[in-house]
Each structure stands twice: as structure tokens, then as C-alpha cells.
Scaffold this active site. Structure first.
Site, mmCIF file in Angstrom:
data_model
loop_
_atom_site.group_PDB
_atom_site.id
_atom_site.type_symbol
_atom_site.label_atom_id
_atom_site.label_comp_id
_atom_site.label_asym_id
_atom_site.label_seq_id
_atom_site.Cartn_x
_atom_site.Cartn_y
_atom_site.Cartn_z
ATOM 1 N N LYS A 86 0.826 -1.207 0.000
ATOM 2 C CA LYS A 86 0.000 0.000 0.000
ATOM 3 C C LYS A 86 0.863 1.261 0.000
ATOM 4 O O LYS A 86 0.625 2.174 -0.793
ATOM 5 C CB LYS A 86 -0.936 -0.028 1.217
ATOM 6 N N SER A 87 1.845 1.315 0.888
ATOM 7 C CA SER A 87 2.694 2.518 0.963
ATOM 8 C C SER A 87 3.386 2.775 -0.374
ATOM 9 O O SER A 87 3.457 3.914 -0.851
ATOM 10 C CB SER A 87 3.761 2.348 2.049
ATOM 11 N N GLY B 86 -4.878 8.225 5.256
ATOM 12 C CA GLY B 86 -3.970 9.218 5.820
ATOM 13 C C GLY B 86 -2.782 9.478 4.911
ATOM 14 O O GLY B 86 -2.301 10.615 4.810
ATOM 15 N N SER C 50 7.348 9.603 11.606
ATOM 16 C CA SER C 50 6.205 9.492 10.695
ATOM 17 C C SER C 50 6.688 9.562 9.260
ATOM 18 O O SER C 50 7.189 10.592 8.809
ATOM 19 C CB SER C 50 5.194 10.608 10.941
ATOM 20 N N ASP D 193 2.236 -0.768 12.061
ATOM 21 C CA ASP D 193 0.928 -1.197 11.547
ATOM 22 C C ASP D 193 0.591 -2.631 11.952
ATOM 23 O O ASP D 193 -0.554 -3.058 11.809
ATOM 24 C CB ASP D 193 0.888 -1.072 10.018
HETATM 25 C C1 S3P Z 1 2.549 5.075 6.147
HETATM 26 C C2 S3P Z 1 3.175 5.513 7.290
HETATM 27 C C3 S3P Z 1 2.731 5.156 8.644
HETATM 28 C C4 S3P Z 1 1.827 3.934 8.627
HETATM 29 C C5 S3P Z 1 0.760 4.057 7.568
HETATM 30 C C6 S3P Z 1 1.381 4.177 6.191
HETATM 31 C C7 S3P Z 1 3.068 5.524 4.847
HETATM 32 O O1 S3P Z 1 2.030 6.235 9.220
HETATM 33 O O2 S3P Z 1 1.233 3.745 9.890
HETATM 34 O O3 S3P Z 1 -0.081 2.925 7.600
HETATM 35 O O4 S3P Z 1 2.668 4.967 3.807
HETATM 36 O O5 S3P Z 1 3.871 6.449 4.844
HETATM 37 P P1 S3P Z 1 2.780 7.473 9.939
HETATM 38 O O6 S3P Z 1 3.517 8.246 8.918
HETATM 39 O O7 S3P Z 1 1.667 8.274 10.544
HETATM 40 O O8 S3P Z 1 3.665 6.855 10.958
#
Ligand code: S3P
Length: 419
Positions: A11-12, A83, A157, A305
Site C-alpha cells: 500500500k505505501s 492518511g 512518521s 501497523d
Molecule cells: C505510512 C506511514 C505510517 C503507517 C501508515 C502508512 C506511509 O504512518 O502507519 O499505515 O505509507 O507512509 P505514519 O507516517 O503516521 O507513521
């Protein structure tokens, strides 16, 4: 439990692939993109800003518009539950001479956005909030000419770090971000592979802008976070061997595997290689008896996660498991500390909250009860695994919420557990 399972694309990396392809000069090809609702949110947001993105499918080609080529969106940017979409795109909008308003579902609208607004404001953008606690969505980012920044983040983050890197690239100004502990580094790796000047020392990453990025030709690895559910299931199973090919093994994502091995799991890695800018390999998992474990400190970002899953696995490990330094869990798709503890108790496990983590006592007793997911995909899947591993007495109230990251999860679960 037996067989081979290829879990969907990361996903990321899928979000980043679309965003970076849009910023490139030339046409990118992306294979194995995750066809989940979160990635569709990123595709939709890019379309709203003038980028031609085809429907999310097995192979996607995107014609880049260059580093400041977005157009002002005619409508609010709909981020759904994602997010990553809201925070990373905020960085890109900040570098453009227009305003955009970010909206999302009830869960995303409650999540902390000030953390991404602060560095972008320090660079010269204006950010205003219309939501809860003065920092939830809707969030409006007015972009413009940005300044260079050396940002010291209060929390690890990857989303905030990536927003600053993307803002720096799009605006053509040098940026650096220092985190308390290193978070996932996919953005850095991909930017570097596309020709950006990225340097890293400890938990600091710095970007010197380049005029253009080369297009991507990318195979998205299978998602380590999605694979983790099946690693857990095969570990808790009575017998059998499960093989998970092509899984991303980036060290900023494999903390759950390390913790599970420390608990006694038997997980081997085969066929290790590099795909694009990421290490991948086949995970081969056999059942094992587990002991409780304590996790915390700088190890947390690499398993952030997977902590709901670790807590569920701990319900079947001998003794006590303690998770600390994970206060970030309260700002995820749900308050994952409160929700995991309440749900473990609801199915018959003793568990308690810490301010920044939780404690779980392992048990052999039958687990029966109803789990409230709060529309949080990782809670649904973590308890889905615990239910499958313990005789099926656990009912998940909203199984459909897995669609944001793993639409075929329940089918895959049924397939690998078929007798
Ligand atoms: C992510 C970063 C993490 C993770 C989220 C995906 C990303 O969040 O928990 O599921 O794709 O950069 P944070 O950046 O808030 O730690």
C-alpha cells in the site's frame, strides 16, 4: 493451513508510485499496484489535479506532468480513509500556487494533521482546519513559493517525512527531516531511483532538488503488512507450511517478523532479491509454540501497523506480552490501543491499556465473542486471524472494511485454511 499465497501489492509503495509517476517527466509503468480503496483515493486526487490516471489495475501507465504541473482542483480532494493520501498530497499542494481542501471519512477526519501542517507552514504554505480539535479534516492548504527547511519531527512518521521531501522536490528547495527513530523509507528509495539527490545519515534524510525525475518502471512488492496476517496464521496453525512469495523485506517494515521470531516463530526467507529499489523475498512459515515478548523504543516504527496483530498473536503465546512506546497507535484509523484491548477482552483474553501501549496475557482457553472494528481494516484482519486460528468463535462486525488495503483478505483466508 498449506500452500502458497501471493498477497497484494504494498500500500505505501502503491501510493508513492502514483504520486512520483505524476511528478516525473515521461511515462511510468507500474505493475502490481494495490487495487484497494486507499490507492483509489490517491488516484482520484491526482485526477482532480489534472493528471491522467487510468483505473487502478494490474498494469498502470501514468504520463507525468513534471514537478509543479498540477492544476487547481475544482472540488475538494476526497481522501476517503487514507492518511497517506492526505498527508503526502498536502506536501505537493504546498508547492503549487493554489489552494486545495482535503476531506475524508469520519475516521480520517479525526486523525492528527497538525504534524504535517507545521513543517509545510514553516516552508511558507498556509494551512487551515475546519475539523475536530482544530487539526482534523477538512484541511485547506494554500501553496506558493516555498523555503528550504531542516525539520526535526517530534514523532517518527513516514507520512510527514514524505510530505516534506515531496514539497522540497516540487518546489525545488533543499529540505531535510530528522526523526526520533527512522520510519519507512520508500519515498527516499524511489526518489533516488528516479534521479533525485537524497542522502541519509542515521535518522536524518536530506534532499537536494533536481529539475526532473525519470519515470518509473516498477514491480510493486507484495505488502509486508498484508503478508504479516498470514505469517501469524501459519505460525498459530496446527500443521502445514505456508509460502508467501515476493514480499517486501525492507528493514523499516519487518519489525513484526523480528518480534515474532523473538517469540519463537519459524519463518525462513528464500529467493531474496531486489525489485526496483526494494528488497523482496519468499517467506516460508511453519507452526511454532510462542512465548510472550516485550517490544518498544526504536523498534516500534518498523512494526507500527502490525501491533494490533502482534497483540492478537500474543493472546496465544505463553506468558505476558508488553508493547510500549507506541502512543502513535491512538492516532491511527482507530485508537488502536483502546480498541485492541477492548476487543481482546470481549473475546476472553486478559489485556490492559498503557498510555503508550498495551499488555496481553496469553491463554489456551477458547476465544468467543464479537469484535467491533470501528471501520479499521487492520483490526478486522488481526481478529480475523485470531478467530481462524482458534476455532472460529470470533465474529468481526464489519468485515468489509478490509477493502482499503486488502480487498480479497477473507477469500485468501478461506483458501489457505481449507482442509
Ligand atoms: C505510512 C506511514 C505510517 C503507517 C501508515 C502508512 C506511509 O504512518 O502507519 O499505515 O505509507 O507512509 P505514519 O507516517 O503516521 O507513521
Amino acid at each position: 493451513m498449506d500452500g502458497t499465497l501471493r498477497v497484494p501489492g504494498d500500500k505505501s509503495i502503491s501510493h508513492r508510485a502514483l504520486l512520483l509517476a505524476a511528478l516525473a517527466t515521461g511515462t511510468s509503468r507500474i505493475r502490481g499496484l494495490l487495487a484497494g480503496d486507499d490507492v483509489r483515493s490517491t488516484a482520484g486526487v491526482l485526477r482532480a489535479m489534472g493528471v491522467t490516471v487510468p483505473p487502478v489495475g494490474p498494469t498502470v501507465t501514468v504520463a507525468g506532468v513534471g514537478r509543479r504541473g498540477f492544476v487547481a482542483p475544482p472540488t475538494p480532494l476526497a481522501c476517503g480513509n487514507s492518511g497517506t493520501t492526505a498527508r503526502l498530497v498536502a506536501g505537493l499542494v504546498a508547492a503549487h500556487p493554489f489552494a486545495a481542501t482535503f476531506v475524508g471519512d469520519a475516521s480520517l477526519s479525526r486523525r492528527p494533521m497538525r504534524r504535517v501542517a507545521r513543517p509545510l507552514e514553516a516552508m511558507g504554505a498556509t494551512v487551515t482546519f475546519g475539523g475536530a480539535k482544530g487539526e482534523g479534516l477538512p484541511m485547506t492548504v494554500q501553496g506558493g513559493a516555498l523555503r528550504s527547511i531542516e525539520w526535526r519531527a517530534e514523532t517518527a512518521s513516514a507520512q510527514v517525512k514524505s510530505a516534506v521531501l515531496l514539497a522540497g522536490h516540487a518546489a525545488g528547495v533543499p529540505v531535510s527531516v530528522t526523526e526520533p527513530a527512522p520510519s519507512r523509507d520508500h519515498t527516499e528509495r524511489m526518489l533516488q531511483a528516479m534521479g533525485a539527490k537524497v542522502s541519509r545519515r542515521g535518522a536524518t534524510v536530506a534532499l537536494d532538488p533536481v529539475a526532473s525525475l525519470r519515470p518509473l518502471d516498477l514491480d510493486v512488492p507484495a505488502d509486508a503488512s498484508s503478508a504479516a496476517f498470514f505469517v501469524a496464521l501459519a505460525t498459530l496453525a496446527g500443521d502445514g507450511v505456508l509460502r508467501l512469495p515476493g514480499v517486501g523485506l525492507n528493514r523499516t517494515r519487518t519489525g513484526f517478523l523480528d518480534a515474532l521470531m523473538a517469540m519463537g516463530a519459524r519463518v525462513a526467507r528464500e529467493d531474496e532479491t531486489v525489485a526496483g529499489a526494494e528488497p523482496i523475498g519468499t517467506l516460508v512459515v511453519q507452526p511454532a509454540a510462542l512465548q510472550g515478548v516485550t517490544v518498544g523504543g526504536a523498534d516500534i516504527p518498523a512494526m507500527i501497523d502490525e501491533l494490533p496483530l502482534l497483540a492478537c498473536v500474543a493472546a496465544r503465546a505463553a506468558g505476558t506480552t508488553t508493547i510500549r512506546d507506541a502512543g502513535e497507535l491512538r492516532g491511527k484509523e482507530s485508537d488502536r490501543i483502546a480498541a485492541v484491548v477492548a476487543n481482546l477482552r470481549a473475546v476472553g483474553v486478559s489485556a490492559s491499556e498503557l498510555e503508550d501501549g498495551l499488555v496481553v496475557e496469553g491463554t489456551d482457553a477458547p476465544l468467543v465473542g464479537r469484535v467491533v472494528t470501528h471501520a479499521d481494516h487492520r483490526l478486522a484482519m488481526a481478529f480475523g486471524v485470531l478467530g481462524a486460528a482458534t476455532g472460529g468463535g470470533i465474529v468481526v462486525d464489519d468485515p468489509g472494511c478490509v477493502a482499503v488495503s486488502y480487498p480479497g483478505f477473507w477469500d485468501d483466508l478461506a483458501r489457505v485454511t481449507r482442509r
